[in-house]
Write a protein that holds these residues in place. Sequence first.
Motif, PDB file in Angstrom:
ATOM      1  N   PHE A 100       0.044  -6.407  -8.758  1.00  0.00           N
ATOM      2  CA  PHE A 100       0.229  -4.964  -8.633  1.00  0.00           C
ATOM      3  C   PHE A 100       0.218  -4.275 -10.000  1.00  0.00           C
ATOM      4  N   HIS A 139      -4.493  -8.938  -2.726  1.00  0.00           N
ATOM      5  CA  HIS A 139      -4.564  -9.481  -1.366  1.00  0.00           C
ATOM      6  C   HIS A 139      -5.337 -10.786  -1.305  1.00  0.00           C
ATOM      7  N   PHE A 185      10.322  -8.136  -1.037  1.00  0.00           N
ATOM      8  CA  PHE A 185      10.570  -6.940  -1.827  1.00  0.00           C
ATOM      9  C   PHE A 185      12.042  -6.579  -1.836  1.00  0.00           C
ATOM     10  N   PHE A 196       7.714  -3.586   8.112  1.00  0.00           N
ATOM     11  CA  PHE A 196       7.006  -2.446   8.684  1.00  0.00           C
ATOM     12  C   PHE A 196       7.828  -1.878   9.845  1.00  0.00           C
ATOM     13  N   HIS A 219       7.268   0.260  12.131  1.00  0.00           N
ATOM     14  CA  HIS A 219       6.636   0.546  13.421  1.00  0.00           C
ATOM     15  C   HIS A 219       6.217  -0.729  14.141  1.00  0.00           C
ATOM     16  N   PHE A 227       1.504 -10.338  11.316  1.00  0.00           N
ATOM     17  CA  PHE A 227       0.592  -9.556  10.485  1.00  0.00           C
ATOM     18  C   PHE A 227      -0.224 -10.401   9.498  1.00  0.00           C
ATOM     19  N   ILE A 271      -4.363 -11.290   9.899  1.00  0.00           N
ATOM     20  CA  ILE A 271      -5.317 -10.964   8.833  1.00  0.00           C
ATOM     21  C   ILE A 271      -6.164 -12.190   8.513  1.00  0.00           C
ATOM     22  N   ALA A 291       6.191   0.690  -1.116  1.00  0.00           N
ATOM     23  CA  ALA A 291       6.407  -0.752  -0.963  1.00  0.00           C
ATOM     24  C   ALA A 291       5.751  -1.294   0.307  1.00  0.00           C
ATOM     25  N   TYR A 292       5.605  -0.455   1.342  1.00  0.00           N
ATOM     26  CA  TYR A 292       5.036  -0.938   2.598  1.00  0.00           C
ATOM     27  C   TYR A 292       3.587  -1.390   2.408  1.00  0.00           C
ATOM     28  N   ARG A 351       2.181  -2.125  -0.395  1.00  0.00           N
ATOM     29  CA  ARG A 351       2.223  -3.275  -1.299  1.00  0.00           C
ATOM     30  C   ARG A 351       2.522  -4.556  -0.522  1.00  0.00           C
ATOM     31  N   ALA A 352       3.502  -4.437   0.373  1.00  0.00           N
ATOM     32  CA  ALA A 352       3.885  -5.604   1.166  1.00  0.00           C
ATOM     33  C   ALA A 352       2.689  -6.077   1.983  1.00  0.00           C
ATOM     34  N   ALA A 353       1.983  -5.122   2.598  1.00  0.00           N
ATOM     35  CA  ALA A 353       0.826  -5.490   3.415  1.00  0.00           C
ATOM     36  C   ALA A 353      -0.225  -6.180   2.554  1.00  0.00           C
ATOM     37  N   VAL A 354      -0.454  -5.636   1.359  1.00  0.00           N
ATOM     38  CA  VAL A 354      -1.454  -6.230   0.460  1.00  0.00           C
ATOM     39  C   VAL A 354      -1.015  -7.635   0.061  1.00  0.00           C
ATOM     40  N   SER A 355       0.267  -7.767  -0.235  1.00  0.00           N
ATOM     41  CA  SER A 355       0.753  -9.089  -0.657  1.00  0.00           C
ATOM     42  C   SER A 355       0.626 -10.105   0.473  1.00  0.00           C
ATOM     43  N   LEU A 356       0.580  -9.611   1.715  1.00  0.00           N
ATOM     44  CA  LEU A 356       0.433 -10.527   2.842  1.00  0.00           C
ATOM     45  C   LEU A 356      -1.028 -10.849   3.110  1.00  0.00           C
ATOM     46  N   GLY A 357      -1.911 -10.309   2.260  1.00  0.00           N
ATOM     47  CA  GLY A 357      -3.309 -10.688   2.360  1.00  0.00           C
ATOM     48  C   GLY A 357      -4.202  -9.648   2.997  1.00  0.00           C
ATOM     49  N   CYS A 358      -3.652  -8.471   3.260  1.00  0.00           N
ATOM     50  CA  CYS A 358      -4.442  -7.434   3.924  1.00  0.00           C
ATOM     51  C   CYS A 358      -5.163  -6.598   2.863  1.00  0.00           C
ATOM     52  N   PRO A 359      -6.470  -6.375   3.009  1.00  0.00           N
ATOM     53  CA  PRO A 359      -7.184  -5.566   2.023  1.00  0.00           C
ATOM     54  C   PRO A 359      -6.620  -4.148   1.958  1.00  0.00           C
ATOM     55  N   PRO A 360      -6.742  -3.490   0.790  1.00  0.00           N
ATOM     56  CA  PRO A 360      -6.056  -2.205   0.589  1.00  0.00           C
ATOM     57  C   PRO A 360      -6.318  -1.167   1.670  1.00  0.00           C
ATOM     58  N   VAL A 408      -0.608   0.141   8.174  1.00  0.00           N
ATOM     59  CA  VAL A 408       0.809   0.225   7.824  1.00  0.00           C
ATOM     60  C   VAL A 408       1.222   1.637   7.421  1.00  0.00           C
TER      61      VAL A 408
END
Lengths: 377, 427
Positions: free
Chosen positions: A63, A84, A92, A98, A100, A109, A113, B321-322, B324-333, B340
Amino acid sequence: MTTIASRIDGAPHVTFRKVQKTYDGENLIVRDLNLDIRRGEFLTLLGPSGSGKTTCLMMLAGFETPTSGEIRLGDKVINTVPPHKRNIGMVFQNYALFPHMTVSENLRFPLAIRKLPAAEIDKKVARALDMVQLGSFGDRYPQQMSGGQQQRVALARALVFDPELVLMDEPLGALDKQLREHMQIELKHIHEKLGITIVFVTHDQSEALTMSDRIAVFNQGIIQQLDDPTALYEKPANNFVANFIGENNALPGYVESVHGETCQVKLDNGARVQASLGNPVKRGDRTMLSVRPECVQLNVQSLGCANRLGGYVREVIYLGDHLRVRVELAGRKEIIVKAPAAQHKHRFDMGDAIHVGINPEQLRALDPAIGAPGAAP
Amino acid sequence: MREDNAMTQLTATLPRGMAAEAAVPLKTQLRRAERMKKLKYGALIAPLVVFLLFTFVWPITALLKRSVDNPEIVAAFPATSGLLRDWDGRSLPSDAVFASFADEMGKTRGTPVFASAAKRLNMELPGFRTLMMKTARAMPPTDGQTAREAFVAADERWGDVATWQYLGRNASPTTARYLLASVDRKYDDAGHVVQTDADEAIYVAVLKRTFGMSAVVTVFCLLLGFPLAYLMATQPARIANVLMIFVLLPFWTSILVRVAAWLVLLQSEGLVNQALRAVGLIEKPLQLVFNSTGVYIAMVHILLPFMILPMYSVMKGISPAYVRAAVSLGCPPFKSFWKVYFPQALPGVGAGGLLVFILCMGYYITPALLGSPKEQMASYFVAFYTNQTINWGMAAALSAILFAATLVLYMVYSRLVGRQELAAKAR
């Protein structure tokens, strides 16, 4: 400790080489960082806020980009790999679950992916939830859970896709003390069970001591000391580490002579003491002597000590298992002593004259310039 | 797990301590303690409540009532109206009805009450006013003539049951006529609801156009506003504040001035056309105003802040952070953003969209000034009926339909958002 050490093999998992980071082009947040993280170890980055520890973690997560230097994961340079694609798990500070999605959707999730087959996803999600003892909570929303439970979900989500490296950014900061201590132990056990590499950021020293194989103490963008908890506490490399980890009494003075591993120091109040060498110091150097409060002996216990000083009791606080005594030495220098309550059945009162004894092995002569605020790297 | 145990122990010890001093039930004590507080809060908001009652609830209720109001005939002929309501409507009414109508007609003849009743009846059935005037002159019946004979002598239409049926339908103090008319429906002679003749039917088209144009404006506002709201929410406060000033800037000028400014900019010799021609993009001026283009441009401009502000306020609460968290889990930006961030921004999008759509439906001045007759929306007809033909019934009925549409939209929205907030409430 030995079992873990034996599992940590030779090739480093993560390598920082000459990494620098600046946001404004003037101040370096991280300076010339060289760090090898061993495969399978629990490494904690410890330091006050603004010391660069979180920046390091964010650079590793992807990041933040290093201003110079390189970061390797295994033998691959990952400076330009987008976050990613790094396959690094991350927990964090405020969990970032998330809101929702339900707990199991949160866990699905990362697996969805990666396009895993549905049956395997279900299996992995169930396994991860069981690991954090939340097997029956899959249908809840994160907001319906307590802080401790959310913390576990965040942990499970970071582990569910089987990353080899997991980063944690002060994940226990929002929990209350009791729960935090409980989670520390649990984290430690999960680490031992899975054998993954964990890089943990915290500013809480007791947290770092509890869980870590090794701790890197950060200050002003520099690693002040990288060592296992015992060495860090008992043999602080410099004044900053001595003050940051645990409680410390600092006694300034001059080195009069050096004999091998020990030296003779004349304190500013005139007393002469024997001390062991912490940093290399020469005759005539200014030094800062460091001693832990529990290593100072009082009255009868001080009889066998090589260094004995006289003083007056200024304050006694009873803390159940130990007494916390503030002793004023000659020259108005005060030191804090932690004395086992059981050994001092006959309590002393304020104003009493008292003898203080310190063994030279526990009195370490440190160079005040190293690690001091504003010191050159 | 451990805190759960601690909790049960804690609550288990509570009631014992309480029971000792609970001579007065706990609930009563609580009520007493809360009462003063409630009164104080109530007093604080009372002026606002009174104000809203007088300026909002009452006028709206009064206006809505107008859409079904039908006072004229009942006011002019109260006794006849009463009799007609009991009439079965299949054959000509009884002599009593004729007599009563003759009597009341004679009494009210020449008064404003009579005139307004005649005008009202003429609205639906042209020629009825003449009929009424003609008949009224022949009333009361001459000696030796029954009321029935006098009516038929005055005009033979009174011998037709349809005339009486028409009168009977309007003898009630309320009518659905206006509401039906505003969706292009009417009563036929037998009193059934039928479609209005094709050459008179305009309101369904107008309402369709109103909803269609509102939808288009809302979509454009969303497409233009979303990136800006996102930018504002993710920038540091200093930059976000500057952007906010630009968003709010249009609010400082009157809407009329803004519409007039668009008129100047968009006309065939206006700045936009001149610029486009100077650059060489076009040969002859584009028709940008007095058509739908002009209306869309101006309305999107005017309504954009209403879209941006609710979205911004929701997006500001979404931690970076949400993603970021998604990206860190491997999801493209971009996918992270969509999976998310966007779902969490949805309440803001809904609120903004709803606000813009509702405001759009009520827009009058912008289409009136920048559009052609083809762009006139429902509010134009409301204004037309209130200002020019003084037909309060139609004006109120069209307003009622817009009002109902607003309520339905709001309910849909609160359903959608409510489901999301359910989880938040459980916290």
